[in-house]
Design an enzyme around this catalytic site. Sequence first.
Site, PDB file in Angstrom:
ATOM      1  N   GLY A  22       6.066   5.055  -6.372  1.00 45.77           N
ATOM      2  CA  GLY A  22       5.741   6.471  -6.396  1.00 45.77           C
ATOM      3  C   GLY A  22       4.596   6.854  -5.482  1.00 45.77           C
ATOM      4  N   ALA A  24       2.763   4.223  -3.455  1.00 46.86           N
ATOM      5  CA  ALA A  24       2.417   3.119  -2.564  1.00 46.86           C
ATOM      6  C   ALA A  24       3.682   2.540  -1.962  1.00 46.86           C
ATOM      7  CB  ALA A  24       1.647   2.040  -3.315  1.00 46.86           C
ATOM      8  N   VAL A  26       5.147  -1.046   0.314  1.00 47.52           N
ATOM      9  CA  VAL A  26       4.858  -2.432   0.655  1.00 47.52           C
ATOM     10  C   VAL A  26       5.568  -2.753   1.972  1.00 47.52           C
ATOM     11  CG1 VAL A  26       4.970  -4.839  -0.083  1.00 47.52           C
ATOM     12  CG2 VAL A  26       4.685  -3.032  -1.788  1.00 47.52           C
ATOM     13  N   ASP A 134       3.210  -4.021 -17.046  1.00 47.80           N
ATOM     14  CA  ASP A 134       4.430  -3.595 -16.344  1.00 47.80           C
ATOM     15  C   ASP A 134       5.289  -4.810 -16.015  1.00 47.80           C
ATOM     16  OD1 ASP A 134       6.171  -1.688 -15.353  1.00 47.80           O
ATOM     17  OD2 ASP A 134       5.247  -1.615 -13.373  1.00 47.80           O
TER      18      ASP A 134
END
Length: 406
Positions: A22, A24, A26, A134
């Site tokens: 949402g 960030a 990678v 998470d």
Amino acid sequence: MFNWSGQTIGGYEIAEEIGRGGMAAVYRAYQTQLERWVAIKIMQTAESMDEEFLSRFRREAKAIAALRHPNILTIYDYGEERGIAYIVMEYVPGGTLKAHLTGEPMEWPDVATLLIPVGRALAYAHSRGIVHRDVKPANVLLARPDWPLLADFGLAKLLNRQRGITRPGTSIGTPAYFSPEQAVGENVDHRSDVYGLGIVLYELLTGHVPFESDSPFDMMLRRLREPPEPPRRLNSRILPQLDEIIVRALAREPAARYQTMEEFVDDLSQLPGASGIAEPSRAAVAAKSTVRLGALSHTTGPRLIVTGTGATLPLPSVGEALIGRADPNATPQPDVDLGQHGGAQAGVSRRHAQLICRPEGWLLEDLQSTNGTLLNNVPVSPEQPVRVRSGDVICCGQLTLVFYEG
């Protein structure tokens, strides 16, 4: 969000995006100074961005950097420049566990190979006062098919903090893997990770997450009102003991779950097949495991089993057992000769390790081997014998063995 592919940040040449959340993204990037590929997580830090999220992002870097475990992703660097913040991490080309799921149930030995090490990594993090919050397949990376790495502590809560940064009444995490207390925005502790790992275990063994729904709100509401359907109803091959363990991990009230991750993992580790291979007595039933590992011997007594072939290597019932490769010019010769099982190619030393039988049980010691000895993915130090139990996995170099005591 801006695409940073082709840009250079902090000495890292960014190649391409490999994941996005949402707030960030990678990227795979190249660190020219050390000539290696890395993964870099980048988040915008404009004034309009929520400072709470940025604070959580900075905390992720510090939390992971403080952890040292063979099943936790390594963090290399953290920085902020040109309106962005970034974390530099170990690059794992094998991708995530989520990418390897097919929606079909997996066999228990294969699940155990992946999730028991993740459980041990979480237990270690809990011992350092860190809760992941998470746990899900997308946050488990596969360095090898049998080597999971737990990633993304961005939602971690430090247990020893007096004040959290999450406002009361808000929830953090992924709805399909939320614990009930997360769903209502209550304070959480390590038992939420027990719940999250239980959800992943349920999914891998059945092909489904409990409380499936097109609506995240409905999914969360159902877990507050209903118990999950026992996984054995969806997959009759699940052992009754394993079914009971999963149901306990997914108890609605934290007090009814396993109270520690160690207790959860210990119960899983005692089940047949928990070592990643089928027990000899179950070889005919676990056909897929038998094919994968070769024919398993019905030898009893202390022994090592070579994964990949199923070859059984008996151990003496008393004293010490030298593990290594035979050398006609040296004495003594190893009691367990791994040279006949690909030991040279796997980096096994002539005198690699030894198993020692003591009244309190068996001990494993590394003998200053070139490529090291691991017990359940944890390095064994020379002159520091460690307790080894039936079903434990021993790695000598790149050769993997399973120890059975009787």
